[in-house]
Design an enzyme around this catalytic site. Structure first.
Site, short mmCIF file in Angstrom:
data_model
loop_
_atom_site.label_atom_id
_atom_site.label_comp_id
_atom_site.label_asym_id
_atom_site.label_seq_id
_atom_site.Cartn_x
_atom_site.Cartn_y
_atom_site.Cartn_z
N ARG A 126 8.36 11.26 -8.34
CA ARG A 126 8.32 9.87 -8.79
C ARG A 126 7.02 9.55 -9.50
NH1 ARG A 126 11.33 6.70 -3.73
NH2 ARG A 126 13.14 8.10 -3.76
N ARG B 106 2.38 7.76 -0.38
CA ARG B 106 2.95 7.59 -1.72
C ARG B 106 2.49 8.72 -2.64
NH1 ARG B 106 5.39 2.95 -3.29
NH2 ARG B 106 4.52 1.92 -1.45
N GLU C 198 8.23 1.93 6.01
CA GLU C 198 9.53 2.49 5.63
C GLU C 198 9.52 4.02 5.69
OE1 GLU C 198 10.79 1.41 1.69
OE2 GLU C 198 12.24 3.04 1.64
N SER D 116 15.79 4.59 3.84
CA SER D 116 16.47 3.46 3.23
C SER D 116 17.93 3.84 3.12
CB SER D 116 15.86 3.20 1.86
OG SER D 116 16.28 1.96 1.36
N ARG E 113 6.47 11.27 5.13
CA ARG E 113 6.18 10.12 5.98
C ARG E 113 6.44 10.44 7.46
NH1 ARG E 113 7.65 4.64 2.47
NH2 ARG E 113 6.29 5.21 0.71
#
Length: 421
Positions: free
Chosen positions: A260, A275, A347, A350, A389
RNA sequence: GGAGGGGUGGCUGAGCGGUUGAAAGCGGCGGUCUUGAAAACCGUUGUAGGAUUAUAUCCUACCGUGAGUUCGAAUCUCACCCUCUCCGCCA
């Protein structure tokens, strides 16, 4: 993509639903061009009908030696008119699909209305955040002390938002991947290892393109896109296919690296593993019948939660409000894991039901057993889980006063160790 | 990278520029026969858009994709994509 006919027949309801998630566009121009398109289409079809019948007649005349040059000349001009009308239709259709491809999905009626993430609603909590008798550290401090993640060298060899996993850190990454895949395959998900680069059609099918090009890494010559999630290749597995009802539901799980750009997140989570431009993730993807999709969403979310329960990591489940949902989703649950180093839930998964939004874009249909005709399937996916994560959560939740990290029971066979020190 | 062969309906596989939406076989579905089943025989069997009160009827489009030639294209031309074989290179 929304259904043109549904939009046409339910403009007010559609506009109202989209307004709830903050979509501003107007459908007036769309409806008008749609009317024009149908009128032109009718005209073109009538002309084509005439050309077809007359052309057959010409064939018959020629075979019996009759001169047909007069009507041939007439048909030539009919052909020209068809060509012009078709050109107009094409222009309208291009504009329409460009418009529709940029309209987000309609939120399900059970989704709470809200503007942004502050209005998401907590559904449930699992596990008790641990009480520390010392000041818990951030995962990057833990990891650097244990020499299992090297951020400096990640930056050197690639750039910011890249990290190098080393020793027990690298093994932890691998162990989590295996634990997650083992768990999901035992629950009936079929394991997939897909291409990590895909073509433009696939990115359009799941909704990343055309709207979110800026978030993707792109390869030029030949043109490919690096996948931002396994959702893309795995959902596109059945692009342009008609599935059999008896084969549904289809469950897939896939481990892949994800890439990403994180274009809009300058300054956010710059430290640590939260991130990254490249991270590992195990994904869950489902293809189901429309009437089953909301039950399947609950099940999918529980399957993702099962990993956190196995690892004994405290978490909560929230439902995203209309204003915080992703572009393609009709309903999304986020699973947030407790991070003592940050003193908050973050988070880690999802889980979304896209209903027929992706399947219409990607043309994924199914046929009811014994029935004629086709319907779009509903697609769902969720992280199960984001591995980077999860590493963060394990390091922070299982850190010990002496700087070591005690491993969760379920992970010990995979790690061939009880503690990282 | 070089040379050549292909892409047709769920599958296999025909197809002269003009009753080809597309032969034939297999599979699927319905039926006859049978106590039942198989075999055999008969029939049927794509998707999408549009017209119409209509799953009945009619029209249009679709033979890898996109352009082009033509009164008319699955059939001719060009480009692209995919695939197979051989050679070269390579983890």
């Amino acid at each position: 993509m929304l259904d043109i006919k549904f939009v046409r027949d339910n403009v007010d309801a559609v506009a109202e639903a989209l307004a709830r998630r903050g979509f501003q566009g107007s459908f007036d121009e769309f409806l008008e061009s749609n009317r024009r398109r149908l009128a032109l289409l009718k005209e073109a079809e009538e002309l084509r009908n005439r050309r077809n019948t007359v052309s057959q007649e010409i064939g018959r005349m020629k075979r019996s030696g009759i001169d047909a040059s007069e009507i041939m000349a007439e048909m030539k001009s009919v052909g020209e008119r068809i060509r012009l009308i078709e050109e107009d239709i094409r222009i309208i259709e291009d504009k329409q699909s460009e418009f529709l491809l940029n309209v987000p999905n309609m939120p399900h009626r059970s989704v709470p209305v809200g503007r942004d993430e502050t209005e998401n609603v907590e559904i449930r909590r699992w596990g008790e955040p641990r009480r520390f008798d010392f000041e818990p550290l951030n995962h990057w401090d833990i990891a650097e002390r244990l020499d299992i993640i090297d951020f400096q060298r990640g930056a050197k060899i690639a750039g910011s938002r890249f990290a190098v996993m080393k020793g027990m850190g690298a093994r932890l990454e691998r162990a989590l991947m295996n634990l997650m895949l083992d768990e999901h395959t035992s629950r009936g998900y079929k394991e997939i290892f897909p291409p990590l680069m895909v073509n433009r059609a696939s990115m359009t099918g799941t909704g990343q393109l055309p709207k979110f090009e800026a978030e993707l890494f792109r390869v030029l010559d030949p043109e490919y896109y690096l996948i931002p999630t396994a959702e893309v290749p795995v959902t596109n597995l059945h692009r342009e296919e008609i599935l059999n009802e008896l084969d549904l539901p289809i469950y897939y799980t896939a481990y892949t690296p994800c890439f990403r750009r994180e274009a809009g997140s300058h300054g956010k989570d710059v430290r640590g593993l939260i991130r990254q431009h490249q991270f590992n993730k195990v994904e869950l993807v489902k293809f189901v019948r429309p009437e089953d999709s909301y039950n399947e969403l609950e099940g999918l979310t529980l399957d993702a939660e099962a990993i956190l329960q196995k690892l004994n990591l405290p978490y909560r489940v929230i439902v995203l409000c209309t204003g915080d949902m992703g572009f393609s989703a009709a309903k999304t649950y986020d699973i947030e894991v407790w991070l003592p180093g940050q003193d908050r839930y973050r988070e880690i998964s999802s889980c979304s039901n896209f209903e027929d939004f992706q399947s219409r874009r990607a043309d994924i249909r199914f046929r009811r057993d014994g029935k004629k005709g086709t319907e779009y399937v509903h697609t769902l996916n969720g992280s199960g889980l984001a591995i980077g994560r999860t590493v963060v959560a394990i390091l922070e939740n299982y850190q010990q006063a002496n700087g070591s990290v005690l491993l969760p029971e379920a992970l010990r066979p995979y790690m061939k160790a009880e503690v990282i020190e």
